[in-house]
Motif scaffolding. Structure first.
Motif, PDB file in Angstrom:
ATOM      1  N   THR A  97       0.854  -1.192   0.000  1.00 34.17           N
ATOM      2  CA  THR A  97       0.000   0.000   0.000  1.00 34.17           C
ATOM      3  C   THR A  97       0.888   1.239   0.000  1.00 34.17           C
ATOM      4  O   THR A  97       2.071   1.183   0.369  1.00 34.17           O
ATOM      5  N   THR A  98       0.302   2.346  -0.420  1.00 35.64           N
ATOM      6  CA  THR A  98       1.031   3.613  -0.355  1.00 35.64           C
ATOM      7  C   THR A  98       1.478   3.893   1.078  1.00 35.64           C
ATOM      8  O   THR A  98       2.595   4.357   1.323  1.00 35.64           O
ATOM      9  N   GLY A  99       0.588   3.577   2.046  1.00 36.07           N
ATOM     10  CA  GLY A  99       0.917   3.788   3.445  1.00 36.07           C
ATOM     11  C   GLY A  99       2.159   3.029   3.877  1.00 36.07           C
ATOM     12  O   GLY A  99       3.023   3.574   4.581  1.00 36.07           O
ATOM     13  N   LYS A 100       2.272   1.765   3.444  1.00 33.47           N
ATOM     14  CA  LYS A 100       3.446   0.960   3.807  1.00 33.47           C
ATOM     15  C   LYS A 100       4.728   1.546   3.210  1.00 33.47           C
ATOM     16  O   LYS A 100       5.768   1.606   3.885  1.00 33.47           O
ATOM     17  N   ILE A 101       4.649   1.950   1.947  1.00 39.39           N
ATOM     18  CA  ILE A 101       5.838   2.471   1.274  1.00 39.39           C
ATOM     19  C   ILE A 101       6.303   3.777   1.913  1.00 39.39           C
ATOM     20  O   ILE A 101       7.494   3.958   2.228  1.00 39.39           O
ATOM     21  N   TYR A 102       5.366   4.684   2.132  1.00 42.19           N
ATOM     22  CA  TYR A 102       5.742   5.969   2.728  1.00 42.19           C
ATOM     23  C   TYR A 102       6.225   5.783   4.165  1.00 42.19           C
ATOM     24  O   TYR A 102       7.147   6.485   4.617  1.00 42.19           O
ATOM     25  N   GLN A 103       5.629   4.861   4.890  1.00 42.37           N
ATOM     26  CA  GLN A 103       6.089   4.581   6.247  1.00 42.37           C
ATOM     27  C   GLN A 103       7.538   4.090   6.226  1.00 42.37           C
ATOM     28  O   GLN A 103       8.363   4.514   7.047  1.00 42.37           O
ATOM     29  N   LYS A 104       7.839   3.205   5.274  1.00 38.53           N
ATOM     30  CA  LYS A 104       9.204   2.669   5.153  1.00 38.53           C
ATOM     31  C   LYS A 104      10.201   3.784   4.812  1.00 38.53           C
ATOM     32  O   LYS A 104      11.270   3.885   5.438  1.00 38.53           O
ATOM     33  N   ILE A 111       9.893   7.071   5.240  1.00 40.54           N
ATOM     34  CA  ILE A 111      10.001   8.037   6.336  1.00 40.54           C
ATOM     35  C   ILE A 111      10.840   7.472   7.485  1.00 40.54           C
ATOM     36  O   ILE A 111      11.665   8.173   8.077  1.00 40.54           O
ATOM     37  N   ASN A 112      10.639   6.183   7.801  1.00 41.95           N
ATOM     38  CA  ASN A 112      11.446   5.563   8.865  1.00 41.95           C
ATOM     39  C   ASN A 112      12.931   5.566   8.498  1.00 41.95           C
ATOM     40  O   ASN A 112      13.799   5.815   9.355  1.00 41.95           O
ATOM     41  N   ASP A 120      19.265   7.231   6.768  1.00 40.35           N
ATOM     42  CA  ASP A 120      19.694   6.485   5.578  1.00 40.35           C
ATOM     43  C   ASP A 120      19.821   7.392   4.352  1.00 40.35           C
ATOM     44  O   ASP A 120      20.541   7.059   3.410  1.00 40.35           O
ATOM     45  N   TYR A 121      19.104   8.517   4.345  1.00 38.55           N
ATOM     46  CA  TYR A 121      19.185   9.444   3.210  1.00 38.55           C
ATOM     47  C   TYR A 121      19.946  10.715   3.609  1.00 38.55           C
ATOM     48  O   TYR A 121      19.713  11.779   3.026  1.00 38.55           O
ATOM     49  N   LEU A 122      20.806  10.606   4.585  1.00 41.21           N
ATOM     50  CA  LEU A 122      21.453  11.779   5.167  1.00 41.21           C
ATOM     51  C   LEU A 122      22.093  12.663   4.093  1.00 41.21           C
ATOM     52  O   LEU A 122      22.862  12.189   3.258  1.00 41.21           O
ATOM     53  N   GLY A 123      21.732  13.935   4.121  1.00 40.67           N
ATOM     54  CA  GLY A 123      22.286  14.884   3.169  1.00 40.67           C
ATOM     55  C   GLY A 123      21.508  14.996   1.884  1.00 40.67           C
ATOM     56  O   GLY A 123      21.797  15.872   1.054  1.00 40.67           O
ATOM     57  N   LYS A 124      20.505  14.133   1.695  1.00 41.81           N
ATOM     58  CA  LYS A 124      19.725  14.147   0.448  1.00 41.81           C
ATOM     59  C   LYS A 124      18.329  14.710   0.690  1.00 41.81           C
ATOM     60  O   LYS A 124      17.785  14.631   1.789  1.00 41.81           O
ATOM     61  N   THR A 125      17.765  15.268  -0.363  1.00 41.39           N
ATOM     62  CA  THR A 125      16.370  15.668  -0.339  1.00 41.39           C
ATOM     63  C   THR A 125      15.545  14.448  -0.736  1.00 41.39           C
ATOM     64  O   THR A 125      15.689  13.928  -1.849  1.00 41.39           O
ATOM     65  N   ALA A 153      11.964   2.440  -3.513  1.00 43.07           N
ATOM     66  CA  ALA A 153      11.461   1.605  -2.412  1.00 43.07           C
ATOM     67  C   ALA A 153      10.405   0.633  -2.920  1.00 43.07           C
ATOM     68  O   ALA A 153      10.344  -0.532  -2.494  1.00 43.07           O
ATOM     69  N   MET A 154       9.559   1.081  -3.836  1.00 41.26           N
ATOM     70  CA  MET A 154       8.542   0.202  -4.422  1.00 41.26           C
ATOM     71  C   MET A 154       9.182  -0.948  -5.192  1.00 41.26           C
ATOM     72  O   MET A 154       8.777  -2.115  -5.049  1.00 41.26           O
ATOM     73  N   GLN A 155      10.160  -0.643  -6.004  1.00 42.58           N
ATOM     74  CA  GLN A 155      10.810  -1.674  -6.817  1.00 42.58           C
ATOM     75  C   GLN A 155      11.575  -2.668  -5.950  1.00 42.58           C
ATOM     76  O   GLN A 155      11.536  -3.884  -6.197  1.00 42.58           O
ATOM     77  N   GLU A 156      12.255  -2.166  -4.947  1.00 45.70           N
ATOM     78  CA  GLU A 156      13.004  -3.050  -4.037  1.00 45.70           C
ATOM     79  C   GLU A 156      12.054  -3.961  -3.269  1.00 45.70           C
ATOM     80  O   GLU A 156      12.351  -5.147  -3.047  1.00 45.70           O
ATOM     81  N   TRP A 157      10.908  -3.428  -2.861  1.00 51.82           N
ATOM     82  CA  TRP A 157       9.898  -4.224  -2.142  1.00 51.82           C
ATOM     83  C   TRP A 157       9.426  -5.375  -3.032  1.00 51.82           C
ATOM     84  O   TRP A 157       9.333  -6.517  -2.593  1.00 51.82           O
ATOM     85  N   ILE A 158       9.121  -5.076  -4.284  1.00 49.39           N
ATOM     86  CA  ILE A 158       8.636  -6.103  -5.208  1.00 49.39           C
ATOM     87  C   ILE A 158       9.679  -7.194  -5.412  1.00 49.39           C
ATOM     88  O   ILE A 158       9.370  -8.399  -5.351  1.00 49.39           O
ATOM     89  N   GLU A 159      10.911  -6.814  -5.644  1.00 45.11           N
ATOM     90  CA  GLU A 159      11.975  -7.803  -5.881  1.00 45.11           C
ATOM     91  C   GLU A 159      12.185  -8.687  -4.651  1.00 45.11           C
ATOM     92  O   GLU A 159      12.410  -9.895  -4.773  1.00 45.11           O
ATOM     93  N   ARG A 160      12.113  -8.081  -3.467  1.00 43.13           N
ATOM     94  CA  ARG A 160      12.304  -8.862  -2.238  1.00 43.13           C
ATOM     95  C   ARG A 160      11.176  -9.862  -2.029  1.00 43.13           C
ATOM     96  O   ARG A 160      11.410 -11.045  -1.766  1.00 43.13           O
TER      97      ARG A 160
END
Length: 589
Positions: free
Chosen positions: A89-96, A98-99, A105-110, A120-127
């Motif tokens: 779900t969109t909720g799961k992806i955005y939660q991941k 944001i966490n 993990d994204y330090l210094g990036k926008t 994140a969506m593509q990595e979730w599917i592959e996993r």
């Protein structure tokens, strides 16, 4: 790994889930291992708090995941076991995301939708696609991905973009797209219109995705001229345009599209012959095809009816009870009975409704009394519960086969407490917090303030009690289904509840003849209720419908339909059933 994305256009609820499941089944018939993922673009973390009337039933998995009902279709068609991560779900992806941002993990990036959310969506599917889904423990060969909603919706845009990128990430030979579209029939002459399909394919192409298969949903077989037009204007070959007409049962859909050469196309498009398939898997697939073909033939041959009354509170949308309906169908096929399902709104059975809507009240009671079996499924809240209690009482007193699921067990216990044990004020803590006799109470470990994911969920054990071996019908049903052996006294089923029978009243119930033949490991939580002096009066706190399969019916449902069929033989002067049963209407999946 091969990936097949299924999208939809023109309208929602067009049958993407059945088409996806049917493709997966066909791939299994040639020996491939198949898994499935459902993408739901809503912001909810899961489907647990969503209204059944708005979204259909909440399907529960072994790991306790509360997911979209299409995962139930996947499990039933493919006979596989999925996890909560198979529903994105969109909720799961955005939660991941944001966490991960909070952890640095994204330090210094926008952090942006592209590339971080889409990655994140593509990595979730592959996993998730690599997780084994059957007893072999082997990784799947093919992953079917269903994109919920309609192409062009704002909320699904990030997922469409992720899939646009994903096709290049995995390569042309490993990614195919099937698009399900509506071909409406307009006007008195019944002309099939291809423009909506042309428009949705054009929308899809503008977003960077090209359909390899176009499944055209129509009430009748697609006209040859219309098929040619769609082929020409949508830039696909004629063999890539599938006619998916309305059929008498969704079980026909796999064979319907197989006849149109969909497997031959996918073999070439995805180079499926390059996948190493063992001879055992090929043989297993051939057996599956024979069994499924026989299933569809048997379904069409059924003529002797069995009438089941389903007493619920979400009957305005029948998908609210989709797994229950399918489980009854599975058992009807095994018993060689044509299922006639009467949907009864529980509120209409209540005495106070007699003044408000006397005609509906009378019709509902007539439907209930003409049924061969009465089923009360799960649900929440107070509305309609007194009607369910009345239905349970009618079944008990008139020896009509009864199956209560979750709340259906609880209302039968309340009815028994009131009318057999003399506790006139008996009720559930859920329904009346001030009831003098709370025979159903909130489980102590369950939160009363947070609703999402806080119930008792997923696969749990039920242990049959000593002394039930010789007489318990439900125990014998599980033994005959080889779900338990005579030396193994427990069975595992999926749960979804936050209330339970009050252990303090159990001894009184059993002294009066209502036996709790199945309990949890502690012996304090009541799982299966059964009346000894009744042809079939059984309630389960768990939801057996979640594990029922077309070729392997759920034991409680099978026993219930068998008992209802036997009751039908003994019944006399029954009214002729109305023509609103499942088997008497086309199933517009």
């Amino acid at each position: 790994m091969k990936y097949i994305l299924i999208s939809g256009g023109v309208i929602s609820g067009i049958g993407k889930g059945i088409f996806a499941s049917s493709l997966g089944l066909l791939l299994k018939t040639i020996g491939l291992r198949v898994t499935a993922i459902k993408i739901d673009p809503y912001m909810n973390i899961d489907a647990g708090t969503m209204s059944p009337i708005e979204h259909g039933e909440v399907f529960v998995l072994n790991d306790g995941g509360e997911v979209d009902l299409d995962l139930g279709n996947y499990e039933r068609f493919l006979d596989i076991t999925l996890t909560k991560d198979n529903n994105i779900t969109t909720g799961k992806i955005y939660q991941k995301v944001i966490n991960e941002e909070r952890k640095g993990d994204y330090l210094g990036k926008t952090v942006q939708v592209v590339p971080h959310v889409t990655d994140a969506m593509q990595e979730w599917i592959e996993r998730v696609a690599a997780i084994p889904v059957d007893e072999s423990g082997e990784k799947p060969d093919v992953c079917i991905i269903e994109l919920g909603g309609t192409v062009g919706d704002i909320e699904s845009a990030p997922f469409v973009e992720a899939m646009r990128q994903f096709q290049f990430r995995v390569g042309y030979k490993n990614f195919a797209l099937g698009h399900v579209s509506l071909v409406p029939i307009i006007g008195p002459v019944g002309e099939q219109k291809s423009k909506p399909t042309q428009a949705t394919i054009r929308e899809l192409r503008s977003l960077g995705l090209s359909a390899d298969l176009i499944a055209c949903r129509c009430s009748t077989t697609l006209d040859n001229d219309v098929q040619n037009k769609i082929s020409m204007f949508c830039h696909v070959g004629k063999d890539q345009v599938l006619s998916v007409r309305d059929v008498s049962s969704t079980y026909h859909v796999p064979l319907l599209i197989r006849e149109q050469g969909v497997l031959d196309f996918l073999r070439k498009r995805l180079d499926l012959d390059s996948i190493n398939i063992s001879s055992a898997q090929i043989e297993k697939g051939e057996t599956l095809l024979k069994q499924w073909t026989k299933l569809t033939i048997d379904h069409d041959r059924l003529s002797q009816p069995v009438i089941i009354a389903l007493v619920g509170k979400y009957t305005n949308l029948q998908d609210s009870y989709l797994s229950v309906k399918k489980s009854l169908e599975h058992s009807g096929l095994r018993c060689e009975r044509k299922l006639i399902l009467k949907w009864i709104e529980a509120s209409y059975l209540e005495a106070e409704y007699e003044k408000e809507g006397p005609e509906k009240y009378r019709e509902s009671w007539e439907d209930l009394k003409s049924a061969d079996g009465i089923l009360v499924p799960g649900g929440f809240g107070t509305r309609g519960t007194e009607g369910k209690i009345a239905a349970a009482r009618y079944a008990r007193e008139n020896k009509v086969p009864y199956l209560g699921i979750c709340l259906g067990l609880q209302v039968a216990v309340i009815e028994f407490a009131r009318n057999v044990c003399g506790l006139e004020a008996a009720n559930s803590e859920e329904l009346d917090k001030n009831a003098i006799h709370q025979v159903v109470v909130n489980m102590p470990e369950i939160s009363t303030t947070h609703l999402g994911g806080t119930m008792r969920l997923g696969l749990r054990s039920t242990i049959f009690q000593n002394g039930t071996e010789s007489w318990s019908t439900i125990r014998k049903l599980y033994e005959n289904a080889q779900s338990i052996s005579k030396d193994d006294h427990h069975v595992v089923e999926r749960h979804r509840h936050r209330y339970e029978v009050n252990p303090a009243h159990v001894s009184m119930f059993e002294a009066k003849g209502l036996h709790f033949v199945g309990r949890d490991e502690t012996g304090e939580r009541m799982e299966i209720m059964e009346l000894k002096d009744h042809p079939f009066f059984i309630g389960t706190q768990f939801h057996p419908e979640y594990l029922s399969r077309p070729l392997k019916p759920s034991p409680p449902f099978l026993g219930f339909v068998m008992a209802s069929a036997e009751f039908s033989k003994k019944s006399v002067l029954k009214s002729k059933p109305k023509t609103n049963g499942i088997s008497e209407t086309h199933n517009q999946f």
